[in-house]
Design a protein around this motif. Structure first.
Motif, PDB file in Angstrom:
ATOM      1  N   ASP B 184     -28.764   5.479 -11.327  1.00  0.00           N
ATOM      2  CA  ASP B 184     -28.116   4.267 -10.832  1.00  0.00           C
ATOM      3  C   ASP B 184     -26.917   4.655  -9.959  1.00  0.00           C
ATOM      4  O   ASP B 184     -25.959   5.272 -10.444  1.00  0.00           O
ATOM      5  N   PRO B 185     -26.959   4.303  -8.684  1.00  0.00           N
ATOM      6  CA  PRO B 185     -25.869   4.707  -7.792  1.00  0.00           C
ATOM      7  C   PRO B 185     -24.494   4.238  -8.272  1.00  0.00           C
ATOM      8  O   PRO B 185     -23.488   4.854  -7.948  1.00  0.00           O
ATOM      9  N   LYS B 186     -24.468   3.170  -9.062  1.00  0.00           N
ATOM     10  CA  LYS B 186     -23.164   2.735  -9.580  1.00  0.00           C
ATOM     11  C   LYS B 186     -22.601   3.773 -10.544  1.00  0.00           C
ATOM     12  O   LYS B 186     -21.396   3.895 -10.705  1.00  0.00           O
ATOM     13  N   VAL B 187     -23.477   4.518 -11.193  1.00  0.00           N
ATOM     14  CA  VAL B 187     -23.033   5.588 -12.089  1.00  0.00           C
ATOM     15  C   VAL B 187     -22.886   6.914 -11.333  1.00  0.00           C
ATOM     16  O   VAL B 187     -21.854   7.583 -11.408  1.00  0.00           O
ATOM     17  N   SER B 188     -23.958   7.265 -10.596  1.00  0.00           N
ATOM     18  CA  SER B 188     -24.023   8.620 -10.014  1.00  0.00           C
ATOM     19  C   SER B 188     -23.400   8.699  -8.618  1.00  0.00           C
ATOM     20  O   SER B 188     -23.119   9.779  -8.116  1.00  0.00           O
ATOM     21  N   GLY B 189     -23.238   7.539  -7.987  1.00  0.00           N
ATOM     22  CA  GLY B 189     -22.832   7.548  -6.587  1.00  0.00           C
ATOM     23  C   GLY B 189     -24.025   7.608  -5.647  1.00  0.00           C
ATOM     24  O   GLY B 189     -23.892   7.522  -4.436  1.00  0.00           O
ATOM     25  N   GLY B 190     -25.224   7.783  -6.228  1.00  0.00           N
ATOM     26  CA  GLY B 190     -26.437   7.879  -5.413  1.00  0.00           C
ATOM     27  C   GLY B 190     -26.723   9.330  -5.046  1.00  0.00           C
ATOM     28  O   GLY B 190     -25.861  10.192  -5.109  1.00  0.00           O
ATOM     29  N   LEU B 191     -27.971   9.582  -4.652  1.00  0.00           N
ATOM     30  CA  LEU B 191     -28.422  10.941  -4.346  1.00  0.00           C
ATOM     31  C   LEU B 191     -27.479  11.687  -3.411  1.00  0.00           C
ATOM     32  O   LEU B 191     -27.110  12.843  -3.655  1.00  0.00           O
ATOM     33  N   ILE B 192     -27.092  11.030  -2.333  1.00  0.00           N
ATOM     34  CA  ILE B 192     -26.316  11.732  -1.299  1.00  0.00           C
ATOM     35  C   ILE B 192     -24.980  12.217  -1.845  1.00  0.00           C
ATOM     36  O   ILE B 192     -24.563  13.353  -1.594  1.00  0.00           O
ATOM     37  N   ALA B 193     -24.326  11.362  -2.622  1.00  0.00           N
ATOM     38  CA  ALA B 193     -23.024  11.764  -3.168  1.00  0.00           C
ATOM     39  C   ALA B 193     -23.199  12.718  -4.343  1.00  0.00           C
ATOM     40  O   ALA B 193     -22.524  13.746  -4.442  1.00  0.00           O
ATOM     41  N   ASP B 194     -24.147  12.399  -5.211  1.00  0.00           N
ATOM     42  CA  ASP B 194     -24.302  13.130  -6.472  1.00  0.00           C
ATOM     43  C   ASP B 194     -24.745  14.573  -6.217  1.00  0.00           C
ATOM     44  O   ASP B 194     -24.214  15.517  -6.807  1.00  0.00           O
ATOM     45  N   VAL B 248     -27.929  18.919   6.158  1.00  0.00           N
ATOM     46  CA  VAL B 248     -28.036  19.009   4.708  1.00  0.00           C
ATOM     47  C   VAL B 248     -29.340  18.355   4.279  1.00  0.00           C
ATOM     48  O   VAL B 248     -29.652  17.246   4.718  1.00  0.00           O
ATOM     49  N   HIS B 249     -30.098  19.088   3.466  1.00  0.00           N
ATOM     50  CA  HIS B 249     -31.377  18.576   2.972  1.00  0.00           C
ATOM     51  C   HIS B 249     -31.280  18.368   1.470  1.00  0.00           C
ATOM     52  O   HIS B 249     -30.939  19.302   0.748  1.00  0.00           O
ATOM     53  N   LEU B 250     -31.594  17.180   1.020  1.00  0.00           N
ATOM     54  CA  LEU B 250     -31.494  16.839  -0.397  1.00  0.00           C
ATOM     55  C   LEU B 250     -32.818  16.287  -0.884  1.00  0.00           C
ATOM     56  O   LEU B 250     -33.416  15.447  -0.207  1.00  0.00           O
ATOM     57  N   SER B 251     -33.252  16.743  -2.045  1.00  0.00           N
ATOM     58  CA  SER B 251     -34.528  16.251  -2.559  1.00  0.00           C
ATOM     59  C   SER B 251     -34.551  16.378  -4.071  1.00  0.00           C
ATOM     60  O   SER B 251     -33.934  17.271  -4.646  1.00  0.00           O
ATOM     61  N   ARG B 252     -35.285  15.463  -4.692  1.00  0.00           N
ATOM     62  CA  ARG B 252     -35.493  15.538  -6.144  1.00  0.00           C
ATOM     63  C   ARG B 252     -36.881  16.070  -6.473  1.00  0.00           C
ATOM     64  O   ARG B 252     -37.255  16.118  -7.643  1.00  0.00           O
ATOM     65  N   ASN B 253     -37.681  16.434  -5.473  1.00  0.00           N
ATOM     66  CA  ASN B 253     -39.056  16.810  -5.800  1.00  0.00           C
ATOM     67  C   ASN B 253     -39.450  18.208  -5.308  1.00  0.00           C
ATOM     68  O   ASN B 253     -40.472  18.401  -4.683  1.00  0.00           O
ATOM     69  N   ALA B 254     -38.609  19.192  -5.633  1.00  0.00           N
ATOM     70  CA  ALA B 254     -39.009  20.597  -5.439  1.00  0.00           C
ATOM     71  C   ALA B 254     -39.814  20.981  -6.672  1.00  0.00           C
ATOM     72  O   ALA B 254     -39.364  21.762  -7.514  1.00  0.00           O
TER      73      ALA B 254
END
Lengths: 354, 354, 354, 354
Positions: B184-194, B248-254
C-alpha cells in the motif's frame, strides 16, 4: 586400520548439556590459528574461547588482550591441562601435532586438528591409537569440505544430477611460493604433500579411496627452489579403488591470484566448482574487460573456516560423530606419500605400498 | 538545508575513550533489525550490544536471551532513556523513525537511522533540526555504499580509470513482491520510493545531485497489486545537475533471484557492478549450464550491512564525521518523491518542485 | 627424421601465377569432407573446387550437383589423375590416407591431409618419403591451430605476456561416443590416439617436443565400449623435452556439450582458451541462470576449418612453407602411440621408445 | 497504414522456379554494401550476384573484378533497368533510398532495403505506396532480428519460458563516434534516430507497438559534437500499447568495444541477450583476469547479416511473405521521430502525434 571414533566422556557430555556452550582453547596462533581463534571469539555463538597458547614470546598475551580472552599460555601443555577447557583446536606446525594431540587426549579434551595430521605416517597412527584409547572426540580440519561449492556439489551428486561420477579433477594453485625456508621438503613434505593433501582429500570426498597414483613435477618457475630441493609444479594422476580416474594439478605460480577448482564428470552431467572474482566489479576500458581475483586462501575460504569450526563445536556439543575422522587424515596423507614417492621414482605407485 | 553534523558531546567522548567500546542499543527487531543486532552482538568487536527493544510482545526478550544481551525493552522510549547506552540503531518501521530519532537525540545518543529517513519530507526535516540542535552524531543507513563492488567502483572513478562519468544505470529487482499489506503506497510510499531510494542514493554517490526525473511504471506482473494501488515495474530517467544522465530500473519480478546492478559509463571506460551467483558451482547437463542466484538482499548484502554498522561504531568512537549524513537521506527522499510525482503526473519533474 | 618440405613444382607455380586461383579436388565426402568441400566451393575466394570423389555410390555426384561442381568421381585415383586439379584435400578415413596421398604426390598435386596422418607410423613415414621425393607441397590438418583462441594465445606468449610457459593442460571432451563400430581400437586407434592427437598437437604447438607420457584410463561411462575394447575416459601426463609439464584430459561423456579447452601457465601469468556458449542468451528462471553449449566440433570449429583450408590454398598459391608439416603429423602420432602404450603397460613411456 | 505485401509477379516467379537461383544486384558499396555483396557472391548458394552499382568513380568496377561479378554500373538506374536482375539490395545512403527503391519497384524488382527506410516519414510512405502499387516484394533490413540471440529469445518467449513479457531493455553503445560530418542531425537524424532505430525495432519485435516515449540526452563525452548539434548519450523510456515498459540506452562512448544488449523481463523469468568476448581466451596476470571485446558491429553481426540476406533470397525464391515489412520500417522510424521530438521538447510524446 580402524577409525578413531568419538566416544564422548560422560563428564564432558553432561557439562556440555548443562551449559550449552563449549569452552575451547586454541593452540598455535600462526596465520590460520588466529583465524580460528577470532572465529571462536566472535562468530561461533555456542563457543567460549577461554584460552590461547603460542610458544612465541608475548604472542598469546597480545592476542588474548585484543580479543578479551581471559587466559593465555606460552606452553600448550599448560593449556591442555586447563580444567576449564572442554575442547582444543590444534593449529600448531605439523611437526608438533603429535605431541599436542596426545597430551590433549590424555587430558580428555575434544580435539580439532588442522591438516595434515602429522609429518609421518607412524606418528599419525600412534597419535590416533592414543586418541581412540582415550575415547575423546577427534575431528580433522579440511576446510574445502565446508565450502559452499564443495557442499553443493556433494549434494548434487547425491541427488543423482550427474549420474555416476567417473572422473575428478582438483586444482590448487598459489599466487606465489612460501618463503624458501618453508619449502624445504624435510619441513613441508614437499609441494605434492604440502599442497596436494587438500586435493587428495577432495578426491576421497567425491570418488572414494585411492588405488594408485603417478606424479610428474618440476622446478620450473622459481629456480631458487632447487636449492632447498622442492618443485613448484606437479600433476598427479589418480586411479581410485572403484576404477574411476582423477587428476590433481598443483602449482605455485598462479601469478594472477588464488586458483582452487574441482570438476566432477559423471555419466549424466558434470559439476564445476570454483571462482576467481573477489569484488563484483568489471572494469571495461580499451585494454578489454578486467576483473580482480581472490588473492589467497584466507579470502577464498574465510567462510569455510568459520563453518568448519562451528561444525566441530556443534558436533561436540551434540554428541555427533566427527565430520572428518582421523582415518580421513591418515588416508589423505598416504596418498600424499604415494604421490611423492611416485614423483621421485618416476613410476605409478600403489597405495598399498605405503 | 544544512547538514546535521556530528558534534560528539564531551561526556560521551570521554566515556568512549575510557572504555574503547561503544554501548549500543537496537530499536526494532524486524528482519533487518535482527541482522544489525546479531552483527553488533557477535561481529563488531568494538561494540557492546547492551539492549534491544521491540514493541512486539516477547520479541526483545527472546532475542536478548538467545544472544546473551543483558537488557531488553518493549518500549523504545525506555531504551533511549537507558543511561548505559551511548548509541542507538533505529531499525523500526519508517513511520516511527521520527519519534524514535527525536527522543534518542534529546537523550544525547549517537544515532544510526536505517533508510528511508522518514515517511514525509517535513518529518525528516523536523527530525534533522532536532538532531542538529542536540548536537548528536547522526548517520543514515544505505548499505550499498559499503558493498565491495560500489566501494571499488568509487575508487576506480577517483583514480581516473574511466575518465569523467557521463551516465549511470542502477537496477533493483526483487525476486517477489512484499506482502500486499506492505505494498500500500500509503504505508510503503509506493514502489518508486520504497525500492528506488537505494538507486537514487547510488545515483547521488556517483553522479551528484539530481536536477529532474521522469518515471513510467505499471502493474504488469502481479494484477492483485492494483487493489492496493501499487505498481510492480518502473523505469526512471534522471538528469543530474551536472547534465549527466541516469536510468533507474525497478521491478518486483526478477523471478530467478535478487538482481542488483549498477553501471557507470565514462569518457575513458566503464564499470559494471553486480553478480548473481550464490554458490561457486556450475551444473552442466543436457539442459545446458546452470548456476544458482543470490536469492535476496540478506545474502547479497550480508557483509555490507556488517561493514556499515562497523563503520558507524568506528565513526562514533573516533569522533569522525558520519559517512552518510541526514542531508543525504533527505536528498534521496526528495528524488523518490519527485519520481513518484512524475509517474502520477506523466511529466518530467524538477527536483526544485519538491 | 627430416621434414617433408614444400618444393613447388615449376609447372604448377606458373600455372597458379597465371590464373590466381587454385583448382582443388576433395577426396572423401564424409561429415568433415563435406565441410571442407562446401568451404572450398563457396567461401575460399581463391579456390575453385573442380572435383570431388567418394567411394560411396552416388555420393560424389549428388554433392557435386548440389554445389555446382563440374566433375565427380567414385574413385580417388581418377580424381588425382585429373589434370585440371592442382591440389587435393585428403579427408578420407585414415586407413586410406597413405594410398591417396602417395598417388596424389606421384601426380604432382599439392596435398592437404586431415589428421591423423596415418594408422601406422611406418605408413606415415613411407608416405612422407614419397611426398618428399615428389617435391610436392604437403600440409597437415589440425584445425585448432587456426582457431582464434589458440592463435591469440600463441601471440600473447610470443609477446611475453605470461613469461615462460611451464605447464599446459589440454582438454577434449565429446558430448557422446562415436558409433561402436568406430570405437574399435583396430579402426580408430583407441580413445587416446583418436581423440588425444589434437591435444598432443596443441601440446607441441605451445611447449615443444615431448619426452615422456603416462596415461590412465577406463571404460567408465559406456560399459558397452568394453566389447570393442575401447575406453571412454583418459588422463595423460606429459613431460616435454624442455622439462615443462602437460596434462591431457580426454572424455566421451561431456553430456552437456562439446568441451575443448587449453590452459597455459607461465612464470608471469596464465592463459585460458575455451568457451561453451553457443547462443548469446541467458535464461533466468526459478531453476537458476542457464545458457546453452556449443553442441559439437562443427559448431565449435566451423570457422577454424574454413581458415585452415584458406591457409592451405594461400600457402600453395604463394609458394609458402606449409603451416603444419608432415613431421608435425608424425610427431603428434608418436605421442599418441606412446600414450596408448603407457596406458596398456601402466608405466611412463619415453617418446624415444616409439 | 497498410502493410506493403509481397505479390510476386508471375513472370519472376516462373523464372525463379526454372532456375532455382535468384539474380541479385547490389546498389551501394559502402562498408555494409560490400558485406552484403560479398555474402551474395560467396555465401548465399541460391543467389547469383550479377551486378553491383556505386556512384563513386571506379568503386563498382574494382569490386566486381575482385569478386568475379560480370556487370558493374556507376548509376543505380542502369542497374535497376538490367533485365538480368530479379532482385535489388538497396544499401545506399538513406537519403537516396526513396529514389532507388521507387525505380526498382517500377522495374518489377524484388527489393531488400537496409534500415532506416527513409529520411522522412512522407518519403517512406510515398515509397511504400509505389512499392505496393507495383506489387513487388519488399523486405526491410534489421539484422538483429536474425542474430542467434534475438532469435533464441523470441523462441523462448513463444515457448512460454518467461511467462508474459512486461519490460524490455535494449542497449546500443558504439566504441567511438562516427566522423563529425555524419553526426549532423540533418544528415543522420541525430543519435536517437540513427542509432536507436535498431532498438526501437527490437522493442516492437518483442513487445509490440509503442504508445509513448520520453527521451533525455546530452553531449557529454565528445564536446566537439555540439558544433554539429548532436548528442552522444541518450536514454529513452517507452510505454508500449499493451501497457508494458521499455528502456533504450544509446551511447557513443563504449570505449572498450561494441555493446549491444537486450533483456526481456517476464512474469516467470527473464532473458538476457548479448556478449562481449571476441576471442575465446582469458589473460590472467597480476593485473587481474582480462578478455577482449567484439570491436564493432561487423564482428558482432557478421553472421546475422549473412542470415538476413539469405532469408531475403529464400523468401523471394519461395514466394513467401517478407520477414520484415515496409510497415515495420515505418513504425520503427515513427518511434525514432517521437523520441527525438521528446528529447527536444522535454516531454513525453505520444506516437499518434507523429
Amino acid at each position: 586400520m580402524r577409525t578413531a571414533r568419538y566416544l564422548c566422556m560422560k563428564s564432558i557430555k553432561e557439562h556440555c548439556e548443562m551449559k550449552s556452550r563449549l569452552n575451547v582453547g586454541v593452540v598455535g596462533l600462526g596465520r590460520l590459528g588466529r583465524v580460528y581463534a577470532a572465529d571462536l571469539a566472535h562468530r561461533v555463538p555456542n563457543a567460549n574461547l577461554v584460552a590461547v597458547a603460542d610458544k612465541q614470546e608475548g604472542l598469546a598475551e597480545t592476542f588474548a588482550k585484543e580479543y578479551g580472552i581471559p587466559t593465555w599460555y606460552r606452553s600448550h601443555l599448560d593449556l591442555v591441562h586447563d580444567r576449564e577447557i572442554d575442547a582444543v583446536a590444534v593449529i600448531t606446525s605439523t611437526s608438533t601435532h603429535q605431541e599436542v594431540v596426545i597430551e590433549a587426549a590424555k587430558n580428555g579434551k575434544a580435539i580439532f586438528c588442522e591438516k595434515p595430521i602429522s609429518t609421518s605416517l607412524e606418528g599419525a597412527l600412534e597419535m590416533l591409537r592414543i586418541v581412540e584409547k582415550a575415547r575423546v572426540f577427534f575431528q580433522m580440519g579440511f576446510q574445502r569440505r565446508f565450502d559452499s561449492g564443495y557442499v553443493a556439489a556433494k549434494k548434487k551428486i547425491e541427488d543423482g544430477v550427474i549420474g555416476t561420477p567417473v572422473l575428478l579433477t582438483s586444482t590448487s594453485r598459489d599466487p606465489f611460493p612460501p618463503p624458501l625456508e618453508f619449502c624445504d621438503p624435510k619441513v613441508s613434505g614437499g609441494l605434492i604433500a604440502d599442497m596436494g593433501i587438500h586435493d587428495f582429500d577432495v578426491g576421497r570426498m567425491f570418488m572414494g579411496d585411492v588405488r594408485s597414483v603417478y606424479a610428474v613435477g618440476g622446478t620450473l618457475a622459481y629456480p631458487e627452489m632447487k636449492k632447498v630441493g622442492d618443485i613448484d609444479n606437479a600433476v598427479v594422476n589418480i586411479v581410485f579403488e572403484n576404477d574411476t580416474l582423477g587428476a590433481v594439478h598443483l602449482s605455485r605460480n598462479a601469478i594472477f591470484g588464488y586458483d582452487i577448482r574441482a570438476e566432477i564428470w559423471g555419466t549424466k552431467g558434470s559439476l564445476q566448482i570454483g571462482y576467481f572474482r573477489e569484488t563484483p566489479i568489471l572494469v571495461m576500458t580499451q585494454a578489454g574487460i578486467t576483473h580482480d581475483v581472490v588473492p589467497h586462501f584466507m579470502e577464498r575460504f574465510e567462510k569455510a573456516y568459520r563453518v568448519q569450526i562451528q561444525n566441530f563445536v556443534d558436533n561436540v556439543l551434540n554428541g555427533r560423530e566427527p565430520s572428518i575422522t582421523g582415518a580421513d587424515g591418515v588416508a589423505a596423507m598416504r596418498v600424499s606419500l604415494a604421490a611423492t614417492k611416485s614423483y621421485h621414482e618416476n613410476r605409478p605407485v600403489l597405495l598399498k605400498e605405503i
